[in-house]
Scaffold this motif. Structure first.
Motif, PDB file in Angstrom:
ATOM      1  N   LEU A 195       0.724  -1.402  -0.003  1.00  0.00           N
ATOM      2  CA  LEU A 195      -0.035  -0.084   0.162  1.00  0.00           C
ATOM      3  C   LEU A 195       0.733   1.343  -0.033  1.00  0.00           C
ATOM      4  CD1 LEU A 195      -2.893  -0.933   2.341  1.00  0.00           C
ATOM      5  CD2 LEU A 195      -2.898  -1.065  -0.075  1.00  0.00           C
ATOM      6  N   ALA A 196       2.206   1.226   0.087  1.00  0.00           N
ATOM      7  CA  ALA A 196       2.973   2.335   0.230  1.00  0.00           C
ATOM      8  C   ALA A 196       3.670   2.750  -1.123  1.00  0.00           C
ATOM      9  CB  ALA A 196       4.148   1.985   1.099  1.00  0.00           C
ATOM     10  N   HIS A 197       3.073   2.023  -2.247  1.00  0.00           N
ATOM     11  CA  HIS A 197       3.584   2.038  -3.482  1.00  0.00           C
ATOM     12  C   HIS A 197       3.353   3.530  -3.769  1.00  0.00           C
ATOM     13  CE1 HIS A 197       4.802   0.731  -7.558  1.00  0.00           C
ATOM     14  NE2 HIS A 197       3.850   1.454  -7.990  1.00  0.00           N
ATOM     15  N   GLY A 198       2.344   4.270  -3.520  1.00  0.00           N
ATOM     16  CA  GLY A 198       2.057   5.810  -4.153  1.00  0.00           C
ATOM     17  C   GLY A 198       3.048   6.506  -3.227  1.00  0.00           C
ATOM     18  N   ALA A 199       3.725   6.092  -2.104  1.00  0.00           N
ATOM     19  CA  ALA A 199       4.654   6.958  -1.462  1.00  0.00           C
ATOM     20  C   ALA A 199       5.951   7.033  -2.466  1.00  0.00           C
ATOM     21  CB  ALA A 199       5.138   6.512  -0.240  1.00  0.00           C
ATOM     22  N   PHE A 200       6.186   5.958  -3.124  1.00  0.00           N
ATOM     23  CA  PHE A 200       7.314   5.972  -3.915  1.00  0.00           C
ATOM     24  C   PHE A 200       7.326   7.051  -5.226  1.00  0.00           C
ATOM     25  CE2 PHE A 200       7.964   2.036  -1.870  1.00  0.00           C
ATOM     26  CZ  PHE A 200       9.178   2.064  -1.651  1.00  0.00           C
ATOM     27  N   ALA A 201       5.898   6.987  -5.729  1.00  0.00           N
ATOM     28  CA  ALA A 201       5.611   8.071  -6.772  1.00  0.00           C
ATOM     29  C   ALA A 201       5.850   9.674  -6.237  1.00  0.00           C
ATOM     30  CB  ALA A 201       4.337   7.948  -7.264  1.00  0.00           C
ATOM     31  N   LEU A 240      16.529  -0.393  -1.569  1.00  0.00           N
ATOM     32  CA  LEU A 240      17.100  -0.204  -0.103  1.00  0.00           C
ATOM     33  C   LEU A 240      16.251  -0.812   0.766  1.00  0.00           C
ATOM     34  CD1 LEU A 240      19.570   0.729   1.634  1.00  0.00           C
ATOM     35  CD2 LEU A 240      18.048   2.759   1.953  1.00  0.00           C
ATOM     36  N   LEU A 241      14.836  -0.509   0.670  1.00  0.00           N
ATOM     37  CA  LEU A 241      13.593  -0.902   1.713  1.00  0.00           C
ATOM     38  C   LEU A 241      13.444  -2.227   1.181  1.00  0.00           C
ATOM     39  CD1 LEU A 241      11.280   2.212   1.537  1.00  0.00           C
ATOM     40  CD2 LEU A 241      12.959   1.465   3.338  1.00  0.00           C
ATOM     41  N   GLU A 242      13.562  -2.790   0.136  1.00  0.00           N
ATOM     42  CA  GLU A 242      13.164  -4.047  -0.232  1.00  0.00           C
ATOM     43  C   GLU A 242      14.202  -5.046   0.569  1.00  0.00           C
ATOM     44  OE1 GLU A 242      13.101  -8.063  -2.180  1.00  0.00           O
ATOM     45  OE2 GLU A 242      14.726  -6.602  -2.068  1.00  0.00           O
ATOM     46  N   ARG A 243      15.421  -4.554   0.651  1.00  0.00           N
ATOM     47  CA  ARG A 243      16.449  -5.476   1.308  1.00  0.00           C
ATOM     48  C   ARG A 243      16.414  -5.412   2.422  1.00  0.00           C
ATOM     49  NH1 ARG A 243      18.874  -9.212  -1.749  1.00  0.00           N
ATOM     50  NH2 ARG A 243      16.771  -9.419  -1.938  1.00  0.00           N
ATOM     51  N   THR A 244      15.938  -4.327   3.136  1.00  0.00           N
ATOM     52  CA  THR A 244      15.944  -4.193   4.985  1.00  0.00           C
ATOM     53  C   THR A 244      14.642  -4.501   5.261  1.00  0.00           C
ATOM     54  OG1 THR A 244      15.572  -2.008   4.242  1.00  0.00           O
ATOM     55  CG2 THR A 244      17.801  -2.209   4.616  1.00  0.00           C
ATOM     56  N   ARG A 300      11.510  -9.199   4.499  1.00  0.00           N
ATOM     57  CA  ARG A 300      11.307  -9.655   5.936  1.00  0.00           C
ATOM     58  C   ARG A 300       9.734 -10.273   6.010  1.00  0.00           C
ATOM     59  NH1 ARG A 300      15.342  -8.503   9.357  1.00  0.00           N
ATOM     60  NH2 ARG A 300      16.600  -6.954   8.660  1.00  0.00           N
ATOM     61  N   LEU A 301       8.856  -9.630   5.019  1.00  0.00           N
ATOM     62  CA  LEU A 301       7.486  -9.813   5.220  1.00  0.00           C
ATOM     63  C   LEU A 301       6.793 -10.582   3.797  1.00  0.00           C
ATOM     64  CD1 LEU A 301       6.436  -6.212   6.455  1.00  0.00           C
ATOM     65  CD2 LEU A 301       5.940  -8.438   7.623  1.00  0.00           C
ATOM     66  N   LEU A 329      15.436  -6.300  -7.870  1.00  0.00           N
ATOM     67  CA  LEU A 329      15.640  -5.517  -9.051  1.00  0.00           C
ATOM     68  C   LEU A 329      14.141  -4.946  -9.585  1.00  0.00           C
ATOM     69  CD1 LEU A 329      18.383  -7.565 -11.132  1.00  0.00           C
ATOM     70  CD2 LEU A 329      18.470  -5.027 -10.060  1.00  0.00           C
ATOM     71  N   THR A 330      13.509  -6.249  -9.644  1.00  0.00           N
ATOM     72  CA  THR A 330      12.119  -5.772  -9.917  1.00  0.00           C
ATOM     73  C   THR A 330      11.304  -4.784  -9.161  1.00  0.00           C
ATOM     74  OG1 THR A 330      11.883  -8.025 -10.809  1.00  0.00           O
ATOM     75  CG2 THR A 330       9.798  -6.918 -10.796  1.00  0.00           C
ATOM     76  N   PHE A 331      11.542  -4.917  -7.699  1.00  0.00           N
ATOM     77  CA  PHE A 331      10.885  -3.873  -6.853  1.00  0.00           C
ATOM     78  C   PHE A 331      11.519  -2.628  -7.134  1.00  0.00           C
ATOM     79  CE2 PHE A 331      10.056  -1.856  -2.886  1.00  0.00           C
ATOM     80  CZ  PHE A 331       8.915  -2.237  -2.545  1.00  0.00           C
TER      81      PHE A 331
END
Lengths: 233, 288
Positions: free
Chosen positions: B38-44, B79-83, B87-88, B193-195
């Protein structure tokens, strides 16, 4: 022949549950092993444990003298284990050719060589995995594993659900692999006699434990043991 | 009358193109990793603020600010994907939703703290302002540009996914993660990479979209429903599905607000409910 894979006192399963209990076995470079037993005794779990997809509760996995358990699943494949999973598990969204190129690693097996071994795949190279017949899917699963250029091939019930003619063809191909390609093979099979005719050594699992170990020829000549632990067709 | 219809169609398509550009990453995350982000919009939004920042503070031209927006959002995504995200992957959807909505609130607060609650202006190059006449009809120059960019990116994305080895590995991982890994495909790396790619495209869309969607700290909440619709109705894990959905969504949203303004905001929801009833696994269900 030198040791390729050694499993020592391995106990593994899914989550907290234990499926394999204190299993040990050894496969030499270029060797072949038939892994037999009734349904649900842990044959597939053993192969999946080698791929690092189960929980290893105890014991050691050695690959050319190194600790295999430290490697992640994709690193094990890259180290030289070619996995042909149960029910083939071809990718529905990939064409035949993409199955082969997506996993290709350098080595003697090339796309041309796989097509030469399985001409029917060459003629369907643009078809998607889900559009193939059962026999073609099995050939694709084997060809795909060969593209990883493995030193050990794990075949999980390769003959399952195939027509007798296709089984004959595959049998020849697997025999060829064992005899000439210097690829070690572990074959899990319900058709016990077929698997024994293809392999050098045999091992029977029952309820997660090793209950018999001998050469394949000895086990073939021992119908009592076969009857006791393996459903013989 | 006809001119109006063409105008509505054109606005709808350009709006839909933008929704696709931002939403396609969400569709891929949902399809590949089965992660409800749901945080996808935050990247935009991050891409939008990056664009504004490098333009106003460092005088970077608009056309160079857009790639910066892509890179910043992609890097933060990786960075967020890795960290955090990885995990989720195996967590329940509720955990994923709680985590990512929390991340959204943090992004909103952070944006408010740094940039304040007001709309951010963006100055697009002068030749993209105003109208362009084609066959006697006026088209917004910026919207034409928007459609052009999205066409190019969609073609590139289609090529990447359908024609390259990396694309085949992505599709293999979507089909069966365990078997892909068991054949030597580094699924973790593909996920990362995809993320990053999906986040980067969202960031690019955020920068491109300031002129159309606006940019303020509530952006990630205001538009997440649209992005979720693109992903859910389009069929997770494909490109053509989200594209078609985004265009339908854009056209009907604009048409609804233009022709039936009293109920305009509800038109797309009714439409999406109908589409989901008719195509429960998405407009272009996965190849089987």
């Amino acid at each position: 022949m030198s040791e390729l894979l050694a499993i020592e006192n391995v106990t593994s399963g899914y989550g907290e549950s234990v499926v394999l209990d204190d299993v040990s076995l050894r496969v030499n470079e270029g060797g072949s092993l038939a892994l037999l037993g009734r349904n649900g005794v842990g044959k597939t779990t053993l192969l999946i444990t080698l791929m690092g997809l189960t929980r290893l509760h105890g014991g050691t996995l050695r690959w050319r003298g190194e600790d295999l358990a430290r490697l992640s699943t994709h690193e094990r494949a890259r180290a030289g284990i070619g996995w042909v999973p149960q029910e083939r598990s071809v990718f529905p969204s990939l064409t035949v050719e993409e199955h082969l190129t997506a996993v290709a690693r350098p080595g003697p097996w090339t796309i041309e060589r796989v097509y030469a071994m399985f001409p029917s795949l060459a003629s369907r190279r643009r078809n998607f995995g889900g559009q193939l017949s059962g026999g073609e899917q099995q050939m694709l699963a084997i060809g795909r594993a060969l593209m990883v250029n493995p030193s050990l091939l794990l075949l999980d019930e390769p003959m399952e659900g195939l027509a007798p003619l296709v089984i004959q063809e595959l049998r020849g191909i697997i025999l060829d692999l064992i005899a000439t390609a210097q690829t070690a093979v572990i074959i899990v099979e319900q058709h016990a006699k077929l698997a024994l005719a293809l392999t050098e050594n045999a091992l029977i699992l029952d309820r997660g434990r090793v209950v018999h170990q001998s050469t394949s020829a000895q086990l073939l000549a021992d119908p009592a043991t076969l009857h006791r632990f393996v459903a013989v067709a | 009358m006809v001119a109006h219809l063409i105008g509505v169609l054109f606005d709808g398509i350009s709006y839909g193109s933008l929704l696709f550009l931002i939403g396609v990453g969400l569709a891929v995350t949902l399809g590949l990793m089965n992660f409800v982000n749901l945080a996808h919009g935050a990247f935009a939004m991050l891409g939008g603020y990056s664009t504004v920042l490098v333009m106003s503070r460092y005088g970077v031209p608009f056309f160079l600010a857009l790639p910066v927006a892509f890179v910043v959002s992609a890097a933060v995504g990786a960075l967020l994907e890795r960290t955090l995200y990885r995990r989720l992957y195996r967590a329940s959807h509720l955990d994923q939703v709680l985590f990512s909505i929390g991340l959204t609130f943090m992004a909103i607060s952070a944006a408010t703290f740094v940039w304040g609650p007001t709309q951010q202006p963006v100055r697009v190059p002068s030749f993209l302002q105003g109208q362009v006449q084609i066959f006697g009809l006026d088209f917004g120059a910026y919207r034409l540009f928007l459609i052009g960019v999205v066409v190019v990116i969609t073609l590139a994305l289609g090529y990447l996914v359908e024609r390259t080895r990396f694309g085949a590995q992505i599709r293999a991982a979507v089909d069966n993660q365990q078997v892909s890994a068991g054949l030597g495909i580094n699924v973790d790396r593909i996920f990362c990479l995809t993320f990053a790619l999906g986040s980067g495209l969202a960031g690019l869309g955020g920068g491109l979209g300031i002129e159309v969607l606006g940019l303020d700290p509530t952006f990630p909440l205001k538009y997440i429903v649209y992005f979720l619709l693109v992903a859910a109705v389009g069929g997770a894990g494909t490109i053509s599905g989200p594209l078609a959905t985004a265009l339908i969504l854009g056209v009907f949203d604009v048409a609804g607000k233009y022709y039936v303004p009293e109920i305009g905001a509800f038109v797309i929801y009714a439409l999406m409910i109908v589409l989901l009833i008719l195509f429960p696994s998405g407009l272009f269900g996965r190849r089987a």
